[in-house]
Write an enzyme that holds these catalytic residues in place. Structure first.
Site, PDB file in Angstrom:
ATOM      1  N   GLY A   1       0.794  -1.248   0.106  1.00  0.00           N
ATOM      2  CA  GLY A   1      -0.163   0.072  -0.125  1.00  0.00           C
ATOM      3  C   GLY A   1       0.704   1.406   0.079  1.00  0.00           C
ATOM      4  O   GLY A   1       0.283   2.380  -0.509  1.00  0.00           O
TER       5      GLY A   1
ATOM      6  N   ASP B   1      -5.350   1.808  10.861  1.00  0.00           N
ATOM      7  CA  ASP B   1      -6.853   1.695  11.265  1.00  0.00           C
ATOM      8  C   ASP B   1      -6.977   1.122  12.514  1.00  0.00           C
ATOM      9  O   ASP B   1      -6.682   1.829  13.513  1.00  0.00           O
ATOM     10  CB  ASP B   1      -7.705   0.651  10.073  1.00  0.00           C
TER      11      ASP B   1
ATOM     12  N   LEU C   1       0.729  -2.285  12.515  1.00  0.00           N
ATOM     13  CA  LEU C   1       1.673  -1.456  12.725  1.00  0.00           C
ATOM     14  C   LEU C   1       2.409  -1.982  14.269  1.00  0.00           C
ATOM     15  O   LEU C   1       3.778  -2.265  14.206  1.00  0.00           O
ATOM     16  CB  LEU C   1       1.243  -0.024  12.913  1.00  0.00           C
TER      17      LEU C   1
ATOM     18  N   LYS D   1      -6.922   6.587  10.671  1.00  0.00           N
ATOM     19  CA  LYS D   1      -8.162   6.168  10.979  1.00  0.00           C
ATOM     20  C   LYS D   1      -8.169   6.074  12.417  1.00  0.00           C
ATOM     21  O   LYS D   1      -8.386   5.074  13.174  1.00  0.00           O
ATOM     22  CB  LYS D   1      -8.758   5.053  10.323  1.00  0.00           C
TER      23      LYS D   1
ATOM     24  N   ARG E   1      -5.412   0.506  -6.948  1.00  0.00           N
ATOM     25  CA  ARG E   1      -4.080   1.078  -6.477  1.00  0.00           C
ATOM     26  C   ARG E   1      -3.659   2.446  -7.332  1.00  0.00           C
ATOM     27  O   ARG E   1      -2.875   3.196  -6.889  1.00  0.00           O
ATOM     28  CB  ARG E   1      -2.961  -0.161  -6.227  1.00  0.00           C
TER      29      ARG E   1
END
Ligand code: IMP
Ligand code: MG
Length: 172
Positions: free
Chosen positions: A41, A100, A105, A128, A162
């Site tokens: 991403g 999110d 992470l 988010k 993407r």
């Protein structure tokens, strides 16, 4: 039929990315920085971000895949590519597309801390924060959103979208 509602325009993204690069350039002045892009991403965000940096930087990628094609994270991730660069005693900045729940992470931070970097910080284009399930420190956040599944500028839904030039809210 999926509906795409604009969230961030091209010029808004450019301003956000330039602003983040400005801060990072100041904070890492005189230090050796390694930016680690989380695949897939972050690939577009990372490539724009590093071209705005005013300091020398090395680049590496960590391949991460969330299980399933669902629009919310299971927190279970698998690693599809390891780092090439030895990060021991180096300053590293993790570059994510979106944070999110925070589960991915957190998992990435735990993995990279084992490799004993000198410092480790995090940067995300989209935060988010209201959906956070685990507390995770985001040092540089570009843009905050409350909810909604976003696509474009590297962000995907089941590997699609993407390539969109700007960021949209995907309504299914
Ligand atoms: P988390 O583990 O819930 O924080 O989710 C992080 C990862 O899930 C991100 O790196 C993305 O790959 C993916 N993700 C979460 N929200 C979105 C979204 O709105 N659009 C696209 N991907 C997302
Ligand atoms: Mg991701």
């Amino acid at each position: 039929m999926a509906d795409l509602v604009p969230v961030l325009k091209r010029n808004e993204i450019d301003n956000i990315v330039a602003g983040l690069a400005e801060k990072i350039s100041v904070d890492y002045q005189g230090k050796e920085l390694i930016c680690i892009g989380i695949l897939k991403g972050s690939f577009i965000f990372l490539s724009d971000l590093i071209r705005h940096l005013k300091i020398p930087v090395k680049i590496d990628f960590l391949g991460v895949s969330s299980y399933g094609l669902d629009s919310s994270s299971s927190g279970k991730i698998s690693y599809t590519k390891e780092l090439d660069i030895d990060i021991k005693n180096k300053h590293i900045l993790i570059v994510e597309d979106i944070v999110d729940s925070g589960l991915s992470l957190t998992n990435i931070l735990d993995l990279l801390k084992e490799q004993e970097p000198l410092s480790i910080k995090t940067c995300t284009l989209i935060d988010k924060s209201e959906r956070r399930e685990v507390e995770v420190n985001v040092d540089y956040a570009g843009h905050s959103v409350k909810e909604g599944f976003l696509v474009g500028y590297g962000l995907d839904y089941a590997e699609e979208y993407r390539n969109l030039d700007s960021i949209f809210h995907l309504k299914i």
